[in-house]
Design a protein around this motif. Sequence first.
Motif: not given
Length: 381
Positions: A1-21
């Motif tokens: 078994m060898k790694v033959v491909e790297i796939r990157g996914y930049l992703l995100g979302f807008v929380p509804s409702p917004a959350i805070g600290n």
Amino acid sequence: MKVVEIRGYLLGFVPSPAIGNATRMIRRRDFLLLELVTDTGARGWGEVFASPAAAAALVRTRLAPIILGASPHHHGRLYDRMLGTLGYDRRGPGMMAISAVDMALHDLAAQDRGISVAEALGGALRTRLPAYASAPFITTDAAEPYGHYQAEIDGILRRNFRALKPRAGVSPRADGIMAMAVRGQVGPDVSVMVDINQGYTARAAIDSARHMEEANLLWIEEPVQPEDVPGYSMVSAAVPTPIAGGEALGSLAAFRDFLAAGAMSVLQPDLTVCGGFTGFLRIAALAAAYDLPVMPHVFGTVVNMRAALQAAALVTPRRGAPGEYPWIEYDASANPLLDVAGALPVSADGTIAVPDAPGIGLDLQGERLAPWISETWRLAA
């Protein structure tokens, strides 16, 4: 078994409702999901939640030449080679990039053996973990930042949680009123922790802890800035409630410094920050030398959640009040990336099962991420 491909996914979302600290309102949440593909067609997953774009660049430029063509079974050797690329960047995006790769390599290596990551790393010590709801969150732009807590906590309890971690840090007096109200609402048998999210100076944190003391908290998390060893030490020495932290620490040396100073009672390394499974287990071994509980911090997508379950299943139990450590953190906010491969149910006793399927137990196709993707890239051997 060898790694033959790297796939990157930049992703995100807008929380509804917004959350805070205590320090900010979170109006968008972004991640990097890393998919390593082998010549057998297997796919392993890793995650970055703190600095996704920077970590993605480092995977592409520094780590890809090390990983492509390599066997996932050599994850220990590859980890040391990846560490050698860091230079000065030993606690930031460089370690986060390594974390994602290490997670994915362990996922693949275990899949190739047809066993879970926990089994591959010596065998799980438990099949279920007590879960705590990471919620409610502060609404910092509201007249009553804690005003919605009662209704939200009712919903959390209906989801079978027997523990919860509300955010604190509005002011020491307001924190005390909130914590006592939460305790009165949930009763004596539900565990309560609070997270200040680095929001106070040491003296303000001590004041807040004293106002919350009668709420019988399991721990107070991140009361001060993440690398403030003297501040943590001051708070830990001044209050009886255990002090937790470590989610923002990216190196073994950083944890060593806190332990040597007696500054924390509960360690919370995040697999996406501290070096994946390899880094987490090194930190767990260090914590064992001090007889302190360690458990993964989890606040991201299904990838880190599944990986954290495997990691938490491996750590030696430590006595808590009530029950035993480790707990597993469960993001109880509206997070579509936590349920994208199916929800992890919380049982009536407040626990979550540790998946025993191969790897981290995640069957995820990259196409399912499409609604949240902002950028994708691929590198091939």
